[in-house]
Design a protein around this motif. Structure first.
Motif, PDB file in Angstrom:
ATOM      1  N   ILE A 148       0.874  -1.169   0.000  1.00 26.10           N
ATOM      2  CA  ILE A 148       0.000   0.000   0.000  1.00 26.10           C
ATOM      3  C   ILE A 148       0.912   1.221   0.000  1.00 26.10           C
ATOM      4  N   SER A 149       0.788   2.070  -1.023  1.00 25.92           N
ATOM      5  CA  SER A 149       1.617   3.268  -1.123  1.00 25.92           C
ATOM      6  C   SER A 149       0.749   4.506  -1.218  1.00 25.92           C
ATOM      7  N   TYR A 150       1.182   5.544  -0.526  1.00 22.06           N
ATOM      8  CA  TYR A 150       0.547   6.862  -0.620  1.00 22.06           C
ATOM      9  C   TYR A 150       1.605   7.834  -1.131  1.00 22.06           C
ATOM     10  N   PHE A 151       1.210   8.743  -2.046  1.00 24.58           N
ATOM     11  CA  PHE A 151       2.171   9.654  -2.653  1.00 24.58           C
ATOM     12  C   PHE A 151       1.803  11.107  -2.395  1.00 24.58           C
ATOM     13  N   HIS A 152       2.825  11.914  -2.148  1.00 24.79           N
ATOM     14  CA  HIS A 152       2.595  13.333  -1.901  1.00 24.79           C
ATOM     15  C   HIS A 152       2.002  13.981  -3.157  1.00 24.79           C
ATOM     16  N   PRO A 153       0.942  14.772  -3.016  1.00 28.18           N
ATOM     17  CA  PRO A 153       0.333  15.411  -4.198  1.00 28.18           C
ATOM     18  C   PRO A 153       1.275  16.365  -4.917  1.00 28.18           C
ATOM     19  N   ARG A 154       2.329  16.804  -4.231  1.00 27.42           N
ATOM     20  CA  ARG A 154       3.311  17.681  -4.867  1.00 27.42           C
ATOM     21  C   ARG A 154       3.941  17.039  -6.095  1.00 27.42           C
ATOM     22  N   THR A 180      15.720   9.424  -2.678  1.00 31.84           N
ATOM     23  CA  THR A 180      17.100   9.459  -2.221  1.00 31.84           C
ATOM     24  C   THR A 180      17.292   8.851  -0.837  1.00 31.84           C
ATOM     25  N   LEU A 181      16.298   9.003   0.018  1.00 31.90           N
ATOM     26  CA  LEU A 181      16.428   8.549   1.397  1.00 31.90           C
ATOM     27  C   LEU A 181      15.246   7.685   1.792  1.00 31.90           C
ATOM     28  N   SER A 182      15.530   6.559   2.434  1.00 33.01           N
ATOM     29  CA  SER A 182      14.482   5.662   2.913  1.00 33.01           C
ATOM     30  C   SER A 182      14.693   5.381   4.397  1.00 33.01           C
ATOM     31  N   LYS A 183      13.640   5.534   5.161  1.00 28.95           N
ATOM     32  CA  LYS A 183      13.663   5.164   6.566  1.00 28.95           C
ATOM     33  C   LYS A 183      12.622   4.067   6.764  1.00 28.95           C
ATOM     34  N   GLU A 184      13.020   2.979   7.422  1.00 27.82           N
ATOM     35  CA  GLU A 184      12.146   1.815   7.497  1.00 27.82           C
ATOM     36  C   GLU A 184      11.945   1.314   8.917  1.00 27.82           C
ATOM     37  N   GLU A 185      10.771   0.752   9.130  1.00 28.84           N
ATOM     38  CA  GLU A 185      10.456   0.060  10.373  1.00 28.84           C
ATOM     39  C   GLU A 185       9.971  -1.339  10.000  1.00 28.84           C
ATOM     40  N   ILE A 186      10.519  -2.346  10.653  1.00 30.84           N
ATOM     41  CA  ILE A 186      10.170  -3.728  10.337  1.00 30.84           C
ATOM     42  C   ILE A 186       9.698  -4.425  11.603  1.00 30.84           C
ATOM     43  N   SER A 187       8.592  -5.133  11.482  1.00 38.29           N
ATOM     44  CA  SER A 187       8.051  -5.832  12.649  1.00 38.29           C
ATOM     45  C   SER A 187       7.280  -7.065  12.197  1.00 38.29           C
ATOM     46  N   LEU A 208       5.538 -10.559   7.695  1.00 39.29           N
ATOM     47  CA  LEU A 208       6.556  -9.544   7.936  1.00 39.29           C
ATOM     48  C   LEU A 208       5.965  -8.208   7.501  1.00 39.29           C
ATOM     49  N   PHE A 209       5.942  -7.239   8.392  1.00 38.19           N
ATOM     50  CA  PHE A 209       5.373  -5.927   8.106  1.00 38.19           C
ATOM     51  C   PHE A 209       6.490  -4.902   8.021  1.00 38.19           C
ATOM     52  N   ARG A 210       6.573  -4.229   6.868  1.00 35.40           N
ATOM     53  CA  ARG A 210       7.599  -3.203   6.668  1.00 35.40           C
ATOM     54  C   ARG A 210       6.936  -1.871   6.363  1.00 35.40           C
ATOM     55  N   LYS A 211       7.304  -0.873   7.141  1.00 35.80           N
ATOM     56  CA  LYS A 211       6.814   0.487   6.928  1.00 35.80           C
ATOM     57  C   LYS A 211       7.981   1.304   6.403  1.00 35.80           C
ATOM     58  N   ARG A 212       7.795   1.934   5.241  1.00 34.10           N
ATOM     59  CA  ARG A 212       8.891   2.681   4.621  1.00 34.10           C
ATOM     60  C   ARG A 212       8.475   4.131   4.389  1.00 34.10           C
ATOM     61  N   PHE A 213       9.366   5.047   4.797  1.00 39.32           N
ATOM     62  CA  PHE A 213       9.168   6.471   4.576  1.00 39.32           C
ATOM     63  C   PHE A 213      10.210   6.909   3.550  1.00 39.32           C
ATOM     64  N   VAL A 214       9.783   7.430   2.419  1.00 38.51           N
ATOM     65  CA  VAL A 214      10.691   7.760   1.320  1.00 38.51           C
ATOM     66  C   VAL A 214      10.749   9.273   1.110  1.00 38.51           C
ATOM     67  N   PHE A 215      11.987   9.787   0.926  1.00 36.32           N
ATOM     68  CA  PHE A 215      12.205  11.218   0.782  1.00 36.32           C
ATOM     69  C   PHE A 215      13.016  11.501  -0.487  1.00 36.32           C
ATOM     70  N   ASP A 216      12.874  12.738  -1.002  1.00 34.27           N
ATOM     71  CA  ASP A 216      13.668  13.124  -2.171  1.00 34.27           C
ATOM     72  C   ASP A 216      14.988  13.726  -1.710  1.00 34.27           C
ATOM     73  N   GLN A 217      15.747  14.309  -2.650  1.00 38.71           N
ATOM     74  CA  GLN A 217      17.084  14.819  -2.329  1.00 38.71           C
ATOM     75  C   GLN A 217      17.045  16.010  -1.381  1.00 38.71           C
ATOM     76  N   GLY A 218      15.907  16.682  -1.330  1.00 40.22           N
ATOM     77  CA  GLY A 218      15.759  17.779  -0.388  1.00 40.22           C
ATOM     78  C   GLY A 218      15.184  17.308   0.929  1.00 40.22           C
ATOM     79  N   GLU A 219      15.130  15.964   1.091  1.00 42.32           N
ATOM     80  CA  GLU A 219      14.560  15.326   2.277  1.00 42.32           C
ATOM     81  C   GLU A 219      13.110  15.726   2.492  1.00 42.32           C
TER      82      GLU A 219
END
Length: 242
Positions: A148-154, A180-187, A208-219
């Protein structure tokens, strides 16, 4: 090697510059320690801004392919083999490299209002809709992951894109958005009715549940991703290097 990019091409300039740099650093002279051309000079030769060139260089620095030092210059990093770039392979690309043929069992695109948690992550109001993509994927035999992915409207996604393409390639090529940057939580979770149905499991089966927060080069946040994997079909490997 002649350094040039196509200013008439629909491919964004920073992506063309990145591809040029990848070709350059594969050359023997740069592999042997020669410094890359000065930023100012190379930007002038390519007829692009230093900001555009730096965006491409930063991507390769983040992937540990290049080392940049003040008053010294930028050169190829031959000290380590990095796994960071692999983080940015799409799921389908990663599976292809492993020789696994992937089948899409479900693909749903909807526009939804974010809850307070998601709105806070995207730094938007809850009355602004975001694109939600749900995919069930696996081998030809059976599904083993529900995304399941949600994307910033920007970003500017419309919902009419070909989401069968590698996701991050699509974002880069069509919307100049570079993950550019990924922060993840795994449980570990127990499958509820929805997850069990999607993955053809019994209720309460381990996933296995993985939550991923993805950012661009400007974080800036670009994607909020949830992944549910069959516990007996997937191994999540993390490599650390000191």
């Amino acid at each position: 090697m002649k350094y040039s990019i196509d200013h008439k091409s629909p491919v964004p300039l920073h992506i063309q510059a990145e591809e040029l740099l990848r070709k350059m650093i594969a050359e023997e002279e740069y592999q042997n320690g020669k410094l890359l051309p000065n930023e100012v000079e190379l930007a002038k030769v390519l007829a692009i801004s230093r900001t555009t060139l730096r965006q491409a260089i930063n991507k390769l620095v983040y992937e540990d392919l290049l080392i940049r030092k003040k008053r010294t210059g930028t050169k190829v990093n031959n000290c380590i083999v990095s796994s960071k770039s692999n983080n940015w392979l799409s799921f389908s690309q990663e599976m292809k490299l492993r020789g696994i043929s992937i089948k899409n069992f479900e693909l749903h695109i909807t526009w939804v209002y974010p809850d307070e948690m998601l709105a806070n992550f995207f730094e938007i109001k809850t009355d602004r809709k975001v694109l939600k993509m749900e995919r069930v994927r696996g081998t030809s035999d059976a599904p083993f992951v529900y995304f399941i992915s949600y994307f910033h409207p920007r970003i500017g996604l419309t919902g009419d894109e070909d989401f069968k393409r590698p996701l991050y390639e699509l974002l880069e090529m069509e919307y100049s958005t570079v993950a550019t940057l990924s922060k993840e939580e795994i449980s570990a979770h127990a499958a509820d009715d929805v997850i069990a149905n999607k993955l053809r499991l019994s209720n309460g089966s381990p996933v296995l549940f993985r939550k991923r927060f993805v950012f661009d080069q400007g974080e800036r946040p670009i994607e909020y991703n949830l992944g549910y994997y069959k516990a007996d079909s997937f191994v999540y490997t993390v490599e650390s290097r000191r």
